[in-house]
Scaffold this motif. Structure first.
Motif, mmCIF file in Angstrom:
data_model
loop_
_atom_site.group_PDB
_atom_site.id
_atom_site.type_symbol
_atom_site.label_atom_id
_atom_site.label_comp_id
_atom_site.label_asym_id
_atom_site.label_seq_id
_atom_site.Cartn_x
_atom_site.Cartn_y
_atom_site.Cartn_z
ATOM 1 N N GLY A 47 104.268 -4.870 38.984
ATOM 2 C CA GLY A 47 102.882 -5.318 38.912
ATOM 3 C C GLY A 47 102.324 -5.566 40.292
ATOM 4 O O GLY A 47 103.073 -5.662 41.274
ATOM 5 N N PRO A 48 101.021 -5.693 40.405
ATOM 6 C CA PRO A 48 100.380 -5.832 41.717
ATOM 7 C C PRO A 48 100.713 -7.159 42.391
ATOM 8 O O PRO A 48 100.954 -8.168 41.714
ATOM 9 C CB PRO A 48 98.887 -5.737 41.395
ATOM 10 N N TRP A 87 107.603 -2.376 26.579
ATOM 11 C CA TRP A 87 107.459 -3.734 27.115
ATOM 12 C C TRP A 87 106.705 -3.722 28.434
ATOM 13 O O TRP A 87 105.795 -4.521 28.650
ATOM 14 C CB TRP A 87 108.829 -4.376 27.302
ATOM 15 N N ARG A 88 107.026 -2.790 29.315
ATOM 16 C CA ARG A 88 106.371 -2.744 30.621
ATOM 17 C C ARG A 88 104.880 -2.447 30.458
ATOM 18 O O ARG A 88 104.037 -3.019 31.167
ATOM 19 C CB ARG A 88 107.040 -1.703 31.516
ATOM 20 N N ASP A 122 99.208 -4.053 30.577
ATOM 21 C CA ASP A 122 97.904 -4.089 29.892
ATOM 22 C C ASP A 122 97.345 -5.508 29.823
ATOM 23 O O ASP A 122 96.125 -5.693 29.777
ATOM 24 C CB ASP A 122 98.039 -3.525 28.476
ATOM 25 N N ALA A 123 98.236 -6.502 29.825
ATOM 26 C CA ALA A 123 97.800 -7.904 29.785
ATOM 27 C C ALA A 123 97.513 -8.461 31.180
ATOM 28 O O ALA A 123 97.145 -9.633 31.312
ATOM 29 C CB ALA A 123 98.865 -8.750 29.099
ATOM 30 N N GLY A 124 97.683 -7.622 32.213
ATOM 31 C CA GLY A 124 97.426 -8.072 33.580
ATOM 32 C C GLY A 124 98.501 -8.983 34.134
ATOM 33 O O GLY A 124 98.229 -9.812 35.009
ATOM 34 N N ILE A 125 99.725 -8.813 33.635
ATOM 35 C CA ILE A 125 100.825 -9.689 34.034
ATOM 36 C C ILE A 125 101.813 -8.924 34.915
ATOM 37 O O ILE A 125 102.266 -7.837 34.551
ATOM 38 C CB ILE A 125 101.559 -10.228 32.792
ATOM 39 N N LEU A 149 100.748 -16.225 28.668
ATOM 40 C CA LEU A 149 100.120 -16.094 29.990
ATOM 41 C C LEU A 149 98.733 -15.457 29.885
ATOM 42 O O LEU A 149 97.816 -15.818 30.638
ATOM 43 C CB LEU A 149 101.001 -15.239 30.906
ATOM 44 N N ALA A 150 98.602 -14.503 28.979
ATOM 45 C CA ALA A 150 97.332 -13.768 28.871
ATOM 46 C C ALA A 150 96.269 -14.535 28.117
ATOM 47 O O ALA A 150 95.079 -14.211 28.233
ATOM 48 C CB ALA A 150 97.588 -12.421 28.188
ATOM 49 N N ALA A 151 96.675 -15.544 27.343
ATOM 50 C CA ALA A 151 95.707 -16.245 26.487
ATOM 51 C C ALA A 151 94.650 -16.939 27.343
ATOM 52 O O ALA A 151 94.948 -17.502 28.388
ATOM 53 C CB ALA A 151 96.430 -17.264 25.627
#
Length: 365
Positions: free
Chosen positions: A53-54, A88-89, A94-97, A363-365
Motif C-alpha cells: 500500500g502507499p 485479500w490484498r 479497495d478500502a484504502g488500507i 479501519l475503513a468504517a
C-alpha cells in the motif's frame, strides 16, 4: 512438516525464503533489518518488513509474527498465506488500507526454536521506560529456584516441590507468577530485561517509519501456546481504556460469536502482563487512533507449555549438552507452540483470514 506449497515452514530459513518470495511475487519491496547473530544452522537472521500500500495511507494494518521466536512457525504461515491471497490484498487496497507485514520480530528465537531473544529476553515483557523503576514480581521469587533445576529432566524432588506449589496456590496463580514478567533474574523465565532488546529497538524503528503518517492503525500480532488446540483467542492489545476495548470488541466480535478477551478483566487465558510490545505504538505513533489484538492459538495444555519452557531455559544454561539431547528439547519446545497437522493449520488460516477482514472493515468504517 508442510512442504514448499504450504505457507507454513519447517525452519526459520525456509519461512524467511517463503516470505521473501511471496512479497516479491506480490511486487512488494522488502526492508531488511539484519540481526547481529547467526541462526541455529549458521544462517543469517533478520526482521523483514513488506508494505502493501502507499506510504501516505491514512489507514494502516500491521500483521506481525515471531514476537516469541518459535511462535513464528504459526505467524509466518499466516503472513505468507495473506501475501499469496490476491482477493485479500484487493479487498484491503479497495478500502484504502495499507498492510504492513513484519516478519520475525524475534528471528533469533525463531531460528533457535526458543521463545526468548538472544539476550534471553521475553520481547513481550521488554517495553518499559528503563529509566524508571521496573515492576516487581514477588511471586516469581518463590518459584524461580524450582523452575530450572540442575539436571534435565527434573528430579522427582523438584517435580514434587512444584506440585506442592500448585496444590497450595492453584494453576492460575502459578501461571501468573511464572509468566507475568520478571526483571530480577536474567537467567530466569519470562525475563523482561534491564534495557531495550535488539528487537525492541528494531520494531520501534519500523513503527516510526511506517506509522507516523497514519491516522488509524490496527495491529494483529500472532501468538501460540495458550488455550484449546486450534482456537485463536482474540486478546485485547491496548491500554486499559474502555473506548479502545469497545472498538476492538465491535471489530472482532465475529459472526461465529468469538469475542475479545482482556487481561485487565480476567477474561483472557493470559495472566496480567507487564512490558507489552503494543505499548510502543503509543510512543512511536502518538497521532494515530490505535486498535489491536493478539491472536493466540491454542496448542497443548498450559502445564505442558511451561514444562517445555523450563526445558528451553535449562538448555540455554547448558549449551554444552550433546546434540541429541538438545534436539530433543527443541522438538519438545516446537510441539508446545506449533501443532504439525493439516487440521490445525487450516483452523489457523481460517480464523486469521476472518480477523484480517474484520480489521479492514473496522479501519475503513
Amino acid at each position: 512438516m508442510p512442504g514448499d506449497h504450504s505457507p507454513f515452514s519447517s525452519s526459520y530459513a525456509q519461512a524467511r525464503r517463503k516470505f521473501l518470495e511471496a512479497a516479491d511475487a506480490a511486487g512488494l519491496r522488502v526492508e531488511t533489518r539484519p540481526h547481529p547473530l547467526p541462526g541455529l544452522e549458521g544462517e543469517p537472521l533478520a526482521m523483514d518488513v513488506a508494505r502493501d500500500g502507499p506510504p501516505d495511507a491514512a489507514r494502516l494494518l500491521i500483521l506481525s509474527s515471531a514476537c516469541h521466536g518459535v511462535e513464528g512457525f504459526c505467524g509466518s504461515g499466516v503472513q505468507v498465506a495473506a501475501l499469496r491471497d490476491t482477493a485479500w490484498r484487493r479487498r484491503a487496497a479497495d478500502a484504502g488500507i495499507a498492510v504492513l507485514y513484519v516478519h520475525a520480530l524475534n528471528p533469533y528465537g525463531f531460528s533457535h526454536i526458543g521463545r526468548t531473544t538472544h539476550e534471553n529476553v521475553d520481547l513481550n515483557r521488554n517495553f518499559h521506560d528503563f529509566s524508571q523503576a521496573l515492576p516487581v514480581n514477588a511471586a516469581y521469587r518463590e518459584v524461580h529456584p524450582l523452575l530450572v533445576p540442575p539436571d534435565w529432566p527434573p528430579s522427582q524432588e523438584n517435580e514434587q516441590a512444584i506440585a506442592r506449589y500448585l496444590a497450595e496456590h492453584g494453576e492460575r496463580a502459578y501461571q501468573a507468577a511464572v509468566s507475568g514478567g520478571q526483571y530480577e533474574y536474567a537467567d530466569g523465565l519470562f525475563y523482561g530485561g534491564r534495557a531495550p532488546a535488539w528487537s525492541n529497538l528494531a520494531v520501534r524503528e519500523v513503527l516510526r517509519t511506517h506509522g507516523r503518517r497514519a491516522g488509524r492503525i490496527a495491529w494483529i500480532d500472532v501468538h501460540t501456546g495458550l488455550g484449546p488446540s486450534g482456537v485463536g483467542e482474540r486478546i485485547f492489545a491496548g491500554r486499559d481504556d474502555a473506548a479502545c476495548l469497545a472498538r476492538a470488541r465491535a471489530w472482532w466480535g465475529g459472526p461465529q460469536g468469538k469475542g475479545i478477551t482482556s487481561i485487565y478483566d480476567g477474561t483472557s487465558t493470559s495472566a496480567l502482563l507487564t512490558g507489552l510490545m503494543f505499548t510502543s505504538i503509543y510512543d512511536e505513533c502518538p497521532q494515530a487512533e490505535y486498535t489491536g489484538m493478539a491472536l493466540e492459538y491454542g496448542t497443548v495444555p498450559v502445564m505442558e507449555t511451561f514444562q517445555a519452557l523450563r526445558a528451553e531455559q535449562w538448555l540455554r544454561r547448558h549449551p554444552e549438552v550433546p546434540r541429541e539431547k538438545a534436539d530433543a528439547i527443541r522438538k519438545q519446545v516446537l510441539a508446545a507452540f506449533y501443532t504439525d497437522t493439516d487440521a490445525w493449520r487450516e483452523q489457523v488460516l481460517g480464523q486469521a483470514r476472518e480477523a484480517l477482514e474484520q480489521a479492514a472493515d473496522g479501519l475503513a468504517a
